[in-house]
Write a protein that holds these residues in place. Structure first.
Motif, PDB file in Angstrom:
ATOM      1  N   ARG A  29     -23.152  22.029 -19.629  1.00  0.00           N
ATOM      2  CA  ARG A  29     -22.314  22.804 -18.729  1.00  0.00           C
ATOM      3  C   ARG A  29     -22.307  24.239 -19.257  1.00  0.00           C
ATOM      4  N   ARG A  30     -22.026  25.200 -18.383  1.00  0.00           N
ATOM      5  CA  ARG A  30     -22.030  26.602 -18.782  1.00  0.00           C
ATOM      6  C   ARG A  30     -20.669  27.218 -18.515  1.00  0.00           C
ATOM      7  N   ILE A  31     -20.184  28.003 -19.468  1.00  0.00           N
ATOM      8  CA  ILE A  31     -18.951  28.760 -19.267  1.00  0.00           C
ATOM      9  C   ILE A  31     -19.350  30.191 -18.942  1.00  0.00           C
ATOM     10  N   LEU A  32     -18.877  30.660 -17.786  1.00  0.00           N
ATOM     11  CA  LEU A  32     -19.217  31.984 -17.289  1.00  0.00           C
ATOM     12  C   LEU A  32     -17.967  32.837 -17.202  1.00  0.00           C
ATOM     13  N   VAL A  33     -18.101  34.110 -17.526  1.00  0.00           N
ATOM     14  CA  VAL A  33     -17.017  35.082 -17.389  1.00  0.00           C
ATOM     15  C   VAL A  33     -17.545  36.294 -16.644  1.00  0.00           C
ATOM     16  N   LEU A  34     -16.626  37.100 -16.120  1.00  0.00           N
ATOM     17  CA  LEU A  34     -17.042  38.341 -15.477  1.00  0.00           C
ATOM     18  C   LEU A  34     -17.698  39.249 -16.506  1.00  0.00           C
ATOM     19  N   GLU A  35     -18.646  40.025 -16.060  1.00  0.00           N
ATOM     20  CA  GLU A  35     -19.379  40.923 -16.961  1.00  0.00           C
ATOM     21  C   GLU A  35     -18.437  41.844 -17.724  1.00  0.00           C
ATOM     22  N   GLU A  36     -17.400  42.338 -17.060  1.00  0.00           N
ATOM     23  CA  GLU A  36     -16.478  43.257 -17.732  1.00  0.00           C
ATOM     24  C   GLU A  36     -15.589  42.562 -18.764  1.00  0.00           C
ATOM     25  N   ASP A  37     -15.540  41.236 -18.745  1.00  0.00           N
ATOM     26  CA  ASP A  37     -14.756  40.474 -19.729  1.00  0.00           C
ATOM     27  C   ASP A  37     -15.605  39.895 -20.861  1.00  0.00           C
ATOM     28  N   GLU A  38     -16.903  40.122 -20.807  1.00  0.00           N
ATOM     29  CA  GLU A  38     -17.791  39.477 -21.781  1.00  0.00           C
ATOM     30  C   GLU A  38     -17.495  39.903 -23.221  1.00  0.00           C
ATOM     31  N   ILE A  39     -17.340  41.174 -23.484  1.00  0.00           N
ATOM     32  CA  ILE A  39     -17.101  41.639 -24.859  1.00  0.00           C
ATOM     33  C   ILE A  39     -15.799  41.071 -25.387  1.00  0.00           C
ATOM     34  N   ARG A  40     -14.749  41.137 -24.569  1.00  0.00           N
ATOM     35  CA  ARG A  40     -13.448  40.580 -24.972  1.00  0.00           C
ATOM     36  C   ARG A  40     -13.537  39.075 -25.230  1.00  0.00           C
ATOM     37  N   THR A  41     -14.292  38.382 -24.384  1.00  0.00           N
ATOM     38  CA  THR A  41     -14.472  36.939 -24.546  1.00  0.00           C
ATOM     39  C   THR A  41     -15.201  36.620 -25.840  1.00  0.00           C
ATOM     40  N   ARG A  42     -16.268  37.334 -26.099  1.00  0.00           N
ATOM     41  CA  ARG A  42     -17.040  37.094 -27.323  1.00  0.00           C
ATOM     42  C   ARG A  42     -16.196  37.370 -28.566  1.00  0.00           C
ATOM     43  N   ARG A  43     -15.385  38.412 -28.523  1.00  0.00           N
ATOM     44  CA  ARG A  43     -14.503  38.722 -29.651  1.00  0.00           C
ATOM     45  C   ARG A  43     -13.479  37.598 -29.854  1.00  0.00           C
ATOM     46  N   LEU A  44     -12.863  37.157 -28.769  1.00  0.00           N
ATOM     47  CA  LEU A  44     -11.870  36.089 -28.832  1.00  0.00           C
ATOM     48  C   LEU A  44     -12.467  34.804 -29.401  1.00  0.00           C
ATOM     49  N   LEU A  45     -13.623  34.415 -28.898  1.00  0.00           N
ATOM     50  CA  LEU A  45     -14.242  33.165 -29.352  1.00  0.00           C
ATOM     51  C   LEU A  45     -14.739  33.270 -30.795  1.00  0.00           C
ATOM     52  N   THR A  46     -15.193  34.436 -31.193  1.00  0.00           N
ATOM     53  CA  THR A  46     -15.609  34.641 -32.579  1.00  0.00           C
ATOM     54  C   THR A  46     -14.407  34.516 -33.516  1.00  0.00           C
ATOM     55  N   GLU A  47     -13.305  35.163 -33.148  1.00  0.00           N
ATOM     56  CA  GLU A  47     -12.092  35.100 -33.967  1.00  0.00           C
ATOM     57  C   GLU A  47     -11.525  33.677 -34.032  1.00  0.00           C
ATOM     58  N   ALA A  68     -18.098  31.293 -32.929  1.00  0.00           N
ATOM     59  CA  ALA A  68     -19.245  32.209 -32.894  1.00  0.00           C
ATOM     60  C   ALA A  68     -20.577  31.465 -32.847  1.00  0.00           C
ATOM     61  N   ASP A  69     -20.631  30.301 -33.467  1.00  0.00           N
ATOM     62  CA  ASP A  69     -21.884  29.547 -33.535  1.00  0.00           C
ATOM     63  C   ASP A  69     -22.315  28.956 -32.200  1.00  0.00           C
ATOM     64  N   VAL A  70     -21.412  28.879 -31.208  1.00  0.00           N
ATOM     65  CA  VAL A  70     -21.784  28.308 -29.907  1.00  0.00           C
ATOM     66  C   VAL A  70     -22.004  29.367 -28.835  1.00  0.00           C
ATOM     67  N   LEU A  71     -21.774  30.628 -29.178  1.00  0.00           N
ATOM     68  CA  LEU A  71     -21.983  31.702 -28.203  1.00  0.00           C
ATOM     69  C   LEU A  71     -23.458  31.859 -27.891  1.00  0.00           C
ATOM     70  N   ARG A  72     -23.751  32.056 -26.612  1.00  0.00           N
ATOM     71  CA  ARG A  72     -25.129  32.320 -26.197  1.00  0.00           C
ATOM     72  C   ARG A  72     -25.521  33.708 -26.654  1.00  0.00           C
ATOM     73  N   ARG A  73     -26.731  33.851 -27.097  1.00  0.00           N
ATOM     74  CA  ARG A  73     -27.268  35.147 -27.490  1.00  0.00           C
ATOM     75  C   ARG A  73     -27.843  35.844 -26.278  1.00  0.00           C
ATOM     76  N   ASP A  74     -27.806  37.161 -26.273  1.00  0.00           N
ATOM     77  CA  ASP A  74     -28.462  37.905 -25.191  1.00  0.00           C
ATOM     78  C   ASP A  74     -29.961  37.713 -25.310  1.00  0.00           C
ATOM     79  N   ASP A  75     -30.581  37.405 -24.187  1.00  0.00           N
ATOM     80  CA  ASP A  75     -32.037  37.153 -24.184  1.00  0.00           C
ATOM     81  C   ASP A  75     -32.804  38.424 -23.976  1.00  0.00           C
TER      82      ASP A  75
END
Length: 75
Positions: A46-64, A68-75
């Motif tokens: 399954r994929r978790i999707l967020v709005l583009e403008e929320d991506e940085i905030r989401t990545r910061r939240l999930l890292t904290e 961090a180990d499950v975040l998708r990397r930019d291709d």
């Protein structure tokens, strides 16, 4: 929409969704109904999707939160 996580771990999906909801970050879990097609074996991710403008905030939240180990990397 930007994909931030792809996994077949439904517990992980629930935990991340709860974090996003608590942080008031809009998201959607894509492919959640695919289990009907796969026979509920959980093999397809399954994929978790967020709005583009929320991506940085989401990545910061999930890292904290230690995800961090499950975040998708930019291709």
């Amino acid at each position: 929409m930007r994909e931030v996580v792809r996994t077949n771990d439904i517990v992980l999906i629930s935990a991340i969704a709860a974090l996003l909801e608590a942080a008031d970050i809009g998201h959607m879990v894509a492919d959640s109904h695919i289990s009907a097609l796969e026979g509920s074996i959980g093999a397809l991710p399954r994929r978790i999707l967020v709005l583009e403008e929320d991506e940085i905030r989401t990545r910061r939240l999930l890292t904290e939160a230690g995800f961090a180990d499950v975040l998708r990397r930019d291709d």
